[in-house]
Design a protein around this motif. Structure first.
Motif, PDB file in Angstrom:
ATOM      1  N   CYS A  15     -52.799  21.331 -52.306  1.00 33.18           N
ATOM      2  CA  CYS A  15     -53.876  20.728 -51.508  1.00 33.18           C
ATOM      3  C   CYS A  15     -54.260  19.342 -52.013  1.00 33.18           C
ATOM      4  N   LEU A  16     -53.620  18.888 -53.103  1.00 32.66           N
ATOM      5  CA  LEU A  16     -53.902  17.563 -53.667  1.00 32.66           C
ATOM      6  C   LEU A  16     -55.371  17.435 -54.099  1.00 32.66           C
ATOM      7  N   ALA A  37     -55.989  16.438 -59.427  1.00 27.68           N
ATOM      8  CA  ALA A  37     -54.841  16.594 -60.351  1.00 27.68           C
ATOM      9  C   ALA A  37     -53.498  16.556 -59.631  1.00 27.68           C
ATOM     10  N   GLU A  47     -57.022  25.186 -60.992  1.00 25.69           N
ATOM     11  CA  GLU A  47     -57.828  24.237 -61.758  1.00 25.69           C
ATOM     12  C   GLU A  47     -57.449  24.507 -63.210  1.00 25.69           C
ATOM     13  N   SER A  48     -57.109  23.455 -63.966  1.00 23.34           N
ATOM     14  CA  SER A  48     -56.451  23.695 -65.256  1.00 23.34           C
ATOM     15  C   SER A  48     -57.156  23.110 -66.482  1.00 23.34           C
ATOM     16  N   THR A  52     -51.407  31.593 -68.800  1.00 24.57           N
ATOM     17  CA  THR A  52     -51.586  30.786 -70.019  1.00 24.57           C
ATOM     18  C   THR A  52     -51.896  31.662 -71.234  1.00 24.57           C
ATOM     19  N   GLY A 110     -48.925  24.292 -56.133  1.00 31.81           N
ATOM     20  CA  GLY A 110     -49.337  23.340 -57.172  1.00 31.81           C
ATOM     21  C   GLY A 110     -48.203  22.445 -57.641  1.00 31.81           C
ATOM     22  N   CYS A 119     -47.543  19.465 -57.001  1.00 34.59           N
ATOM     23  CA  CYS A 119     -47.860  18.041 -57.225  1.00 34.59           C
ATOM     24  C   CYS A 119     -48.576  17.811 -58.557  1.00 34.59           C
ATOM     25  N   GLY A 120     -48.826  18.888 -59.312  1.00 29.08           N
ATOM     26  CA  GLY A 120     -49.469  18.727 -60.615  1.00 29.08           C
ATOM     27  C   GLY A 120     -48.432  18.489 -61.700  1.00 29.08           C
ATOM     28  N   ILE A 153     -54.592  27.120 -51.298  1.00 29.63           N
ATOM     29  CA  ILE A 153     -54.304  28.555 -51.467  1.00 29.63           C
ATOM     30  C   ILE A 153     -55.517  29.428 -51.120  1.00 29.63           C
ATOM     31  N   THR A 154     -56.691  28.832 -50.968  1.00 27.83           N
ATOM     32  CA  THR A 154     -57.844  29.644 -50.566  1.00 27.83           C
ATOM     33  C   THR A 154     -57.973  29.704 -49.038  1.00 27.83           C
ATOM     34  N   SER A 178     -47.955  28.457 -73.941  1.00 26.51           N
ATOM     35  CA  SER A 178     -48.854  27.659 -74.781  1.00 26.51           C
ATOM     36  C   SER A 178     -48.972  26.233 -74.229  1.00 26.51           C
ATOM     37  N   ASN A 179     -49.547  25.330 -75.003  1.00 27.35           N
ATOM     38  CA  ASN A 179     -49.839  23.954 -74.531  1.00 27.35           C
ATOM     39  C   ASN A 179     -48.576  23.155 -74.234  1.00 27.35           C
ATOM     40  N   ASN A 180     -48.472  22.692 -73.007  1.00 26.78           N
ATOM     41  CA  ASN A 180     -47.331  21.872 -72.574  1.00 26.78           C
ATOM     42  C   ASN A 180     -47.599  20.396 -72.805  1.00 26.78           C
ATOM     43  N   ALA A 216     -50.422  26.639 -58.867  1.00 29.88           N
ATOM     44  CA  ALA A 216     -51.662  25.963 -58.459  1.00 29.88           C
ATOM     45  C   ALA A 216     -52.881  26.565 -59.160  1.00 29.88           C
TER      46      ALA A 216
HETATM   47  P1  NAD Z   1     -52.515  20.492 -63.041  1.00 24.69           P
HETATM   48  O1  NAD Z   1     -54.000  20.489 -63.057  1.00 24.69           O
HETATM   49  O2  NAD Z   1     -51.780  19.308 -63.564  1.00 24.69           O
HETATM   50  O3  NAD Z   1     -51.994  20.747 -61.552  1.00 24.69           O
HETATM   51  C1  NAD Z   1     -52.550  21.711 -60.709  1.00 24.69           C
HETATM   52  C2  NAD Z   1     -52.004  21.500 -59.311  1.00 24.69           C
HETATM   53  O4  NAD Z   1     -52.497  22.547 -58.473  1.00 24.69           O
HETATM   54  C3  NAD Z   1     -52.430  20.165 -58.655  1.00 24.69           C
HETATM   55  O5  NAD Z   1     -51.339  19.573 -58.006  1.00 24.69           O
HETATM   56  C4  NAD Z   1     -53.505  20.587 -57.664  1.00 24.69           C
HETATM   57  O6  NAD Z   1     -53.586  19.722 -56.530  1.00 24.69           O
HETATM   58  C5  NAD Z   1     -53.017  21.981 -57.281  1.00 24.69           C
HETATM   59  N1  NAD Z   1     -54.105  22.853 -56.811  1.00 24.69           N
HETATM   60  C6  NAD Z   1     -55.267  23.129 -57.453  1.00 24.69           C
HETATM   61  N2  NAD Z   1     -56.031  23.940 -56.698  1.00 24.69           N
HETATM   62  C7  NAD Z   1     -55.331  24.192 -55.565  1.00 24.69           C
HETATM   63  C8  NAD Z   1     -55.598  24.949 -54.389  1.00 24.69           C
HETATM   64  N3  NAD Z   1     -56.747  25.595 -54.225  1.00 24.69           N
HETATM   65  N4  NAD Z   1     -54.651  24.984 -53.424  1.00 24.69           N
HETATM   66  C9  NAD Z   1     -53.486  24.303 -53.562  1.00 24.69           C
HETATM   67  N5  NAD Z   1     -53.198  23.549 -54.624  1.00 24.69           N
HETATM   68  C10 NAD Z   1     -54.108  23.490 -55.619  1.00 24.69           C
HETATM   69  O7  NAD Z   1     -52.098  21.813 -63.835  1.00 24.69           O
HETATM   70  P2  NAD Z   1     -50.878  22.069 -64.844  1.00 24.69           P
HETATM   71  O8  NAD Z   1     -51.268  21.641 -66.196  1.00 24.69           O
HETATM   72  O9  NAD Z   1     -49.641  21.563 -64.212  1.00 24.69           O
HETATM   73  O10 NAD Z   1     -50.855  23.667 -64.832  1.00 24.69           O
HETATM   74  C11 NAD Z   1     -50.134  24.373 -63.824  1.00 24.69           C
HETATM   75  C12 NAD Z   1     -50.292  25.876 -64.067  1.00 24.69           C
HETATM   76  O11 NAD Z   1     -49.793  26.215 -65.378  1.00 24.69           O
HETATM   77  C13 NAD Z   1     -51.741  26.337 -64.038  1.00 24.69           C
HETATM   78  O12 NAD Z   1     -51.771  27.597 -63.414  1.00 24.69           O
HETATM   79  C14 NAD Z   1     -52.118  26.464 -65.520  1.00 24.69           C
HETATM   80  O13 NAD Z   1     -53.104  27.433 -65.692  1.00 24.69           O
HETATM   81  C15 NAD Z   1     -50.793  26.885 -66.114  1.00 24.69           C
HETATM   82  N6  NAD Z   1     -50.573  26.506 -67.532  1.00 24.69           N
HETATM   83  C16 NAD Z   1     -50.773  25.215 -67.931  1.00 24.69           C
HETATM   84  C17 NAD Z   1     -50.484  24.875 -69.261  1.00 24.69           C
HETATM   85  C18 NAD Z   1     -50.653  23.452 -69.774  1.00 24.69           C
HETATM   86  O14 NAD Z   1     -50.474  23.212 -70.969  1.00 24.69           O
HETATM   87  N7  NAD Z   1     -50.947  22.479 -68.921  1.00 24.69           N
HETATM   88  C19 NAD Z   1     -50.015  25.854 -70.166  1.00 24.69           C
HETATM   89  C20 NAD Z   1     -49.842  27.160 -69.692  1.00 24.69           C
HETATM   90  C21 NAD Z   1     -50.106  27.476 -68.375  1.00 24.69           C
END
Ligand code: NAD
Ligand code: DAU
Length: 338
Positions: free
Chosen positions: A35-36, A39, A84-85, A125, A8, A10-11, A61-62, A178-180, A82
């Motif tokens: 996997c892009l 997000a 869904e967030s 989270t 993940g 690229c997120g 990852i699946t 917590s929330n980033n 990685a």
């Molecule tokens: P995001 O949605 O911005 O990014 C998720 C990334 O994962 C994307 O690049 C997407 O392409 C990739 N991805 C999704 N499904 C995939 C798959 N099946 N195979 C490969 N790649 C896949 O998410 P984020 O906000 O950066 O969060 C990242 C992690 O941190 C997550 O696990 C989330 O639960 C956790 N988290 C987020 C926060 C927050 O505030 N955003 C806080 C605590 C924890």
């Protein structure tokens, strides 16, 4: 040298983490496995795409075979971002959340175990703990009580990691943050959505009464925490991270209006999110005590810097809003093939 598979990357948080670790640790090679989905955005890592210690593999990852092959390139650890967030999307359709967040984690765990990897960090989270009343904090001992399909899928993944540690002596560790907020956050989440709407004089949709509370942490502090856990955390342990910065959504909205010098008339109250968690607040003393980690970015400064980042990266947001960013990878690929 040590090779880490970052999933993940690229997120939002993953790309900040790739930047962080490449700069922080000259002994680390990064393989970014993503996997892009909608997000994932290659533009987030355009500046390091030719870095000698960085490599991108487009993979899901699946996909058991794809994961096995990526690990086979010399990977020694996994740091798993990685997922869904977005909670609102999970309310519309939980399918992709169960698939990526639970099944994807199980496939990664099996592949990591088969390859005898040294370390595996599950980035989770605070939402797995559910919702708080007006007082109290989530500690690492707070029972899991997820309230949305998103948080339920993250809790399921955490429990799998726990099960693998206990059953197989698997070298897994879990972080719960917590929330980033910060650069590269997809403009569907509160802060980047509101900044980009306000920059265009568009209204911002506040759910319900706007009194839900979130504990905000700058993404750089979260990345520093994940890095410490990877380096020094104890196998089998959970580490909470938070910013000690509780704000109601309305307080936050007013601060953004002030920074951007916009009128209150741009606030639009809309129907509440179903099952909307009222308050999150993290007790992060364990990470402070055991890892010497502390949240360092003051919220006022971090939020101003974030607003400035979005103001300086209007093309990044515009490419997302128009869908142009989705063509980026395809275009790069076609250019390489020519
Ligand atoms: P995001 O949605 O911005 O990014 C998720 C990334 O994962 C994307 O690049 C997407 O392409 C990739 N991805 C999704 N499904 C995939 C798959 N099946 N195979 C490969 N790649 C896949 O998410 P984020 O906000 O950066 O969060 C990242 C992690 O941190 C997550 O696990 C989330 O639960 C956790 N988290 C987020 C926060 C927050 O505030 N955003 C806080 C605590 C924890
Ligand atoms: O707490 C960590 C979690 O923070 C992460 O695990 C999630 O991946 C991340 O998305 C985030 O979840 P939230 O649901 O708290 O974030 P979101 O930005 O969606 O919403 C923050 C708060 O703002 C929440 O109370 C809902 C509210 N909100 C959100 C949006 C998108 C609004 O009022 N209006 C909006 O348009």
């Amino acid at each position: 040298m040590h090779t880490v598979l970052v999933t993940g990357g690229c997120g939002f948080i993953g790309s900040n983490f790739v930047h962080y670790i490449l700069e922080k640790d000259p002994e680390v090679n990064v393989v970014n496995f993503d996997c892009l989905t909608y997000a994932g955005n290659l533009a987030n890592l355009a500046d390091v795409s030719a870095h000698p210690r960085y490599r991108f593999i487009r993979g899901d990852i699946t996909d058991r075979e794809g994961v096995r092959a990526a690990i086979g390139t010399g990977v020694q650890s996994i740091i798993h971002f990685a997922a869904e967030s977005h909670v609102d999307r999970s309310i519309q359709d939980s399918g992709p959340f169960v698939k990526s967040n639970i099944v994807g984690t199980q496939i990664l765990l099996d592949a990591a175990r088969a390859a005898n990897l040294q370390r595996y960090v599950q980035v989770s989270t605070d939402e797995v703990y559910g919702s708080l009343g007006e007082t109290g904090y989530f500690t690492e001992e707070t029972p899991l009580a997820p309230n949305s399909p998103y948080s339920a899928s993250k809790a399921g993944a955490d429990l799998l990691v726990r099960g693998y540690v206990h059953t197989y002596g698997f070298p897994g560790l879990i972080t719960r943050c917590s929330n980033n907020y910060g650069p590269y956050q997809f403009p569907e989440k509160l802060i980047p959505l509101f900044i980009s709407n306000l920059m265009r004089d568009q209204q911002v949709p506040v759910y319900g009464d706007g009194k839900n509370v979130r504990d905000w942490i700058h993404v750089r502090d979260h990345c520093a925490g994940v890095y410490r856990v990877w380096k020094e955390g104890k196998v089998g342990e959970v580490y909470n991270f938070g910013g000690r910065c509780e704000k109601t959504n309305l307080e936050l909205t007013h601060t953004l209006l002030k920074i951007l010098n916009k009128p209150e008339s741009l606030i639009k109250y809309v129907k509440d999110r179903p099952g909307h968690d009222r308050r999150y607040a993290i007790d992060c003393r364990k990470a402070e005590r055991e890892l010497g980690w502390h949240p360092e970015v003051p919220f006022e400064q971090g939020l101003r810097d974030t607003v400035q980042w979005y103001q300086e990266h209007t093309a990044w947001v515009d490419n997302i809003r128009t869908g142009e960013y989705l063509k980026y990878y395809e275009r790069q690929y076609v250019e390489r093939e020519r």
